[in-house]
Write an enzyme that holds these catalytic residues in place. Structure first.
Site, PDB file in Angstrom:
ATOM      1  N   GLU A 144       0.257 -51.451  24.022  1.00  0.00           N
ATOM      2  CA  GLU A 144      -0.764 -52.299  23.776  1.00  0.00           C
ATOM      3  C   GLU A 144      -2.093 -51.846  24.554  1.00  0.00           C
ATOM      4  O   GLU A 144      -1.811 -51.390  25.796  1.00  0.00           O
ATOM      5  CB  GLU A 144      -0.802 -53.711  24.089  1.00  0.00           C
ATOM      6  CG  GLU A 144      -1.769 -54.647  23.782  1.00  0.00           C
ATOM      7  CD  GLU A 144      -2.775 -54.589  24.860  1.00  0.00           C
ATOM      8  OE1 GLU A 144      -4.175 -54.454  24.426  1.00  0.00           O
ATOM      9  OE2 GLU A 144      -2.313 -54.858  26.039  1.00  0.00           O
ATOM     10  N   SER A 145      -3.192 -51.425  24.034  1.00  0.00           N
ATOM     11  CA  SER A 145      -4.079 -50.727  24.521  1.00  0.00           C
ATOM     12  C   SER A 145      -4.868 -51.179  25.803  1.00  0.00           C
ATOM     13  O   SER A 145      -5.252 -50.404  26.917  1.00  0.00           O
ATOM     14  CB  SER A 145      -5.381 -50.363  23.699  1.00  0.00           C
ATOM     15  OG  SER A 145      -6.018 -51.628  23.178  1.00  0.00           O
ATOM     16  N   LYS A 146      -4.855 -52.608  25.858  1.00  0.00           N
ATOM     17  CA  LYS A 146      -5.642 -53.048  27.334  1.00  0.00           C
ATOM     18  C   LYS A 146      -4.622 -52.983  28.306  1.00  0.00           C
ATOM     19  O   LYS A 146      -5.018 -52.721  29.304  1.00  0.00           O
ATOM     20  CB  LYS A 146      -5.908 -54.571  26.737  1.00  0.00           C
ATOM     21  CG  LYS A 146      -6.765 -55.424  28.338  1.00  0.00           C
ATOM     22  CD  LYS A 146      -7.074 -56.515  27.991  1.00  0.00           C
ATOM     23  CE  LYS A 146      -7.660 -57.338  29.377  1.00  0.00           C
ATOM     24  NZ  LYS A 146      -8.123 -58.768  29.074  1.00  0.00           N
ATOM     25  N   ARG A 172     -12.436 -47.233  23.425  1.00  0.00           N
ATOM     26  CA  ARG A 172     -12.866 -48.570  24.164  1.00  0.00           C
ATOM     27  C   ARG A 172     -12.395 -48.626  25.535  1.00  0.00           C
ATOM     28  O   ARG A 172     -10.990 -48.312  25.775  1.00  0.00           O
ATOM     29  CB  ARG A 172     -12.269 -49.856  23.292  1.00  0.00           C
ATOM     30  CG  ARG A 172     -12.658 -51.106  23.920  1.00  0.00           C
ATOM     31  CD  ARG A 172     -11.996 -52.318  23.017  1.00  0.00           C
ATOM     32  NE  ARG A 172     -12.610 -52.147  21.509  1.00  0.00           N
ATOM     33  CZ  ARG A 172     -12.048 -52.942  20.773  1.00  0.00           C
ATOM     34  NH1 ARG A 172     -10.939 -53.685  20.951  1.00  0.00           N
ATOM     35  NH2 ARG A 172     -12.277 -53.143  19.301  1.00  0.00           N
ATOM     36  N   GLY A 173     -13.052 -48.937  26.608  1.00  0.00           N
ATOM     37  CA  GLY A 173     -12.491 -48.952  27.870  1.00  0.00           C
ATOM     38  C   GLY A 173     -12.126 -47.556  28.350  1.00  0.00           C
ATOM     39  O   GLY A 173     -11.081 -47.512  28.978  1.00  0.00           O
ATOM     40  N   HIS A 186      -4.527 -49.970  15.406  1.00  0.00           N
ATOM     41  CA  HIS A 186      -4.930 -48.574  14.833  1.00  0.00           C
ATOM     42  C   HIS A 186      -3.564 -47.881  14.039  1.00  0.00           C
ATOM     43  O   HIS A 186      -3.982 -47.289  12.954  1.00  0.00           O
ATOM     44  CB  HIS A 186      -5.442 -47.658  15.901  1.00  0.00           C
ATOM     45  CG  HIS A 186      -6.602 -48.223  16.714  1.00  0.00           C
ATOM     46  ND1 HIS A 186      -6.462 -49.052  17.478  1.00  0.00           N
ATOM     47  CD2 HIS A 186      -7.830 -47.552  17.064  1.00  0.00           C
ATOM     48  CE1 HIS A 186      -7.614 -49.456  18.255  1.00  0.00           C
ATOM     49  NE2 HIS A 186      -8.466 -48.337  17.828  1.00  0.00           N
ATOM     50  N   GLU A 187      -2.779 -47.839  14.931  1.00  0.00           N
ATOM     51  CA  GLU A 187      -1.534 -47.232  14.300  1.00  0.00           C
ATOM     52  C   GLU A 187      -0.984 -47.758  13.090  1.00  0.00           C
ATOM     53  O   GLU A 187      -0.735 -47.259  11.996  1.00  0.00           O
ATOM     54  CB  GLU A 187      -0.447 -47.278  15.509  1.00  0.00           C
ATOM     55  CG  GLU A 187      -0.526 -46.465  16.602  1.00  0.00           C
ATOM     56  CD  GLU A 187      -1.281 -47.543  17.748  1.00  0.00           C
ATOM     57  OE1 GLU A 187      -1.074 -47.288  19.096  1.00  0.00           O
ATOM     58  OE2 GLU A 187      -1.999 -48.636  17.438  1.00  0.00           O
ATOM     59  N   ASP A 196     -12.963 -52.188  15.393  1.00  0.00           N
ATOM     60  CA  ASP A 196     -12.338 -50.937  15.676  1.00  0.00           C
ATOM     61  C   ASP A 196     -12.902 -49.869  14.833  1.00  0.00           C
ATOM     62  O   ASP A 196     -12.976 -50.237  13.301  1.00  0.00           O
ATOM     63  CB  ASP A 196     -10.672 -50.880  15.610  1.00  0.00           C
ATOM     64  CG  ASP A 196     -10.020 -51.799  16.733  1.00  0.00           C
ATOM     65  OD1 ASP A 196     -10.614 -51.821  17.925  1.00  0.00           O
ATOM     66  OD2 ASP A 196      -9.128 -52.301  16.411  1.00  0.00           O
ATOM     67  N   CYS A 255      -9.088 -55.777  15.861  1.00  0.00           N
ATOM     68  CA  CYS A 255      -8.033 -55.886  16.662  1.00  0.00           C
ATOM     69  C   CYS A 255      -7.048 -57.117  16.226  1.00  0.00           C
ATOM     70  O   CYS A 255      -7.776 -58.269  15.841  1.00  0.00           O
ATOM     71  CB  CYS A 255      -8.360 -56.334  18.064  1.00  0.00           C
ATOM     72  SG  CYS A 255      -7.103 -56.523  19.226  1.00  0.00           S
TER      73      CYS A 255
END
Length: 275
Positions: free
Chosen positions: A82-84, A250-251, A221-222, A189, A182
């Site tokens: 998970e990106s965050k 992002r970030g 995204h994936e 996104d 998201c």
């Protein structure tokens, strides 16, 4: 396996600046793949390429170091990250001392391999040595964004896809109008997607309408790229197909999923103008 709703997404988070691998939050790929009818052997190969632009740590004397990093997470890994949580994890390097760049790279590889469940390859380069690796590139493909189409749907519409079986072609098509949201927070996104295929000629207007129909769709995204791949195979019956999306960062992180059924095909980590 934890669910996306249990991740740090959408929650207030403390920004820990000392190394903590437990911040990484893996999410199983299986549930979304089952939703797409993928059970067992994958219909594609590929990789998720992540680029980090805000990586920093302290050297043995306490002096800050800044670097860029590339992460290659194999499509066959049981989990995505998970990106965050990825960002929080990278931030935890900020006030941590490492003896060398290689030590940082080794630590990143070990932690991300453990989270993804498969070997993750990492390349770290000092910012002042990045040079041409950070140059802006472009997809060499026919852009379909100027087609004059009426848009009525902003949630995924795979049935709009169609192809002409009496025309067999090889094409590279690109659109910069891909937008999804998201899965947890609903934040937008933004991405560009290239579709390279051989087979029955895909209707370009129908394809553009289909890609725009992701505009209010909620997925990572994936997952979006795997949905595009399976929808194109299911409705257009491509002989060969590659779908490669480059999302804006992002970030300090961008995510770039690559899916193909072409043996040996490898993506170029080309940085687009919005990245």
């Amino acid at each position: 396996m934890a669910t996306p709703e249990q991740s740090p997404l959408g929650k207030t988070s403390s920004y820990i600046d000392e190394y903590d691998a437990s911040l990484l939050f893996p999410i199983s790929r299986l549930e979304k793949r089952l939703e797409l009818g993928i059970d067992g052997q994958l219909p594609f190969q590929g990789v998720d390429i992540w680029n980090a632009y805000e990586l920093s740590w302290l050297n043995s004397k306490g002096k800050p170091v800044v670097a860029l990093a590339e992460f290659f997470i194999p499509v066959g890994s049981p989990n995505l990250v998970e990106s965050k949580s990825f960002k929080l994890y990278l931030n935890s390097f900020n006030q941590t001392k490492f003896d060398s760049l290689q030590a940082v790279q080794n630590r990143l590889e070990a932690d991300l391999t453990a989270a993804a469940g498969s070997d993750v390859h990492v390349t770290v380069v000092y910012l002042h040595q990045a040079g041409s690796s950070a140059d802006i590139g472009a997809f060499d493909a026919v852009c379909i964004d100027e087609l004059d189409v009426d848009i009525e749907h902003y949630s995924t519409q795979p049935n709009m896809l169609k192809a002409s079986a009496d025309q067999i072609v090889s094409e590279k098509l690109v659109s910069h109008l891909l937008k999804s949201n998201c899965l947890v927070t609903g934040q937008p996104d933004w991405g560009s997607v290239i579709i390279e295929y051989t087979g029955a000629k895909i209707d370009h207007e129908a394809l553009l309408k289909y890609l725009i129909s992701f505009r209010q769709h909620n997925e990572f995204h994936e997952q979006c790229v795997e949905r595009i791949f399976t929808d194109l195979m299911g409705h257009c019956h491509c002989e060969t197909l590659t779908v490669y999306a480059r999302y804006t960062r992002r970030g300090g992180l961008d995510i770039n999923p690559f899916r193909t059924n072409v043996d040996g095909a490898q993506p170029e980590n080309v940085r687009l103008v919005r990245q």
